[in-house]
Design a protein around this motif. Sequence first.
Motif, short mmCIF file in Angstrom:
data_model
loop_
_atom_site.label_atom_id
_atom_site.label_comp_id
_atom_site.label_asym_id
_atom_site.label_seq_id
_atom_site.Cartn_x
_atom_site.Cartn_y
_atom_site.Cartn_z
N GLN A 4 0.84 -1.19 0.00
CA GLN A 4 0.00 0.00 0.00
C GLN A 4 0.88 1.25 0.00
N SER A 180 6.07 2.42 2.55
CA SER A 180 4.78 2.90 2.03
C SER A 180 4.90 4.24 1.32
N ALA A 260 1.47 -1.74 -6.37
CA ALA A 260 0.55 -2.17 -5.30
C ALA A 260 -0.07 -3.54 -5.55
#
Length: 265
Positions: A4, A180, A260
């Motif tokens: 993510q 991330s 992702a």
Amino acid sequence: MNKQIEAVIFDWAGTTVDFGCFAPVQVFVQIFEQAGVPVTIEEARKPMGMLKIDHIRTMLEMPRISAAFEEVHGRPFTEEDVQTLYGQFEEALMKTLAKYTDPIAGVCETVQTLREQGIKIGSTTGYTREMMEVVTREAKKKGYAPDFLATADDTNQFGRPYPYMLFRNIEAFQIQSTKSVVKVGDTTSDMQEAKNAGVLAIGVIVGSSEMGYTEAEYTALPEDEQRKLIEATRKKFEASGADYTIETMPDLLPLLEQIAQPVML
């Protein structure tokens, strides 16, 4: 495993505004000319992305420029010379900076889509906070305003390739993992900043300082010349540690979707 992305942190000139990153380049050439040590555009661009005083110091340390300075002035350059040149640079840049704040094509739309996906928009720069007051004000009028900005004024003057400006963004967004986070920039020092921070490094090619063309110059090139230029710039980014490259900003969206995607273990 699903990766993510929580934040995308952009550079400014040459990445999101000022196609080709011309605002500082012209001034670097100008101040060295005034000092009696003419430099080439290529020499002026080489340290691009660094804090501007570090940029000037790095240029003076280049063997050809260092030797030319010593020949003209009868002595090696000193830190006082760095400070003098930087003062001249800052004064000249502030007079013209507002003219170089147009968002690059596709930036505003890409940022809007990222925001709709819940992704934070951060930024770092080689400009000072004072310079960025001009850039952020003018860019906002034209539709571009990230959620956060860090300059080297926020990090005890440790600019790129140090990772601290990126860390200020990550802290502001309260993100737990650097995994991330994505950094998008247009110089080799952007890539080094990202790698030193442990975030993904993405180089944007068209409009970059590394490519070094105005929009009109680039558009006027035959397609095969454009492709050669794109591939040469891509290699520069890859050599400096880029995890990925994109040709233009709209290419960022499908790339992030690809990053992702779940990884089959």
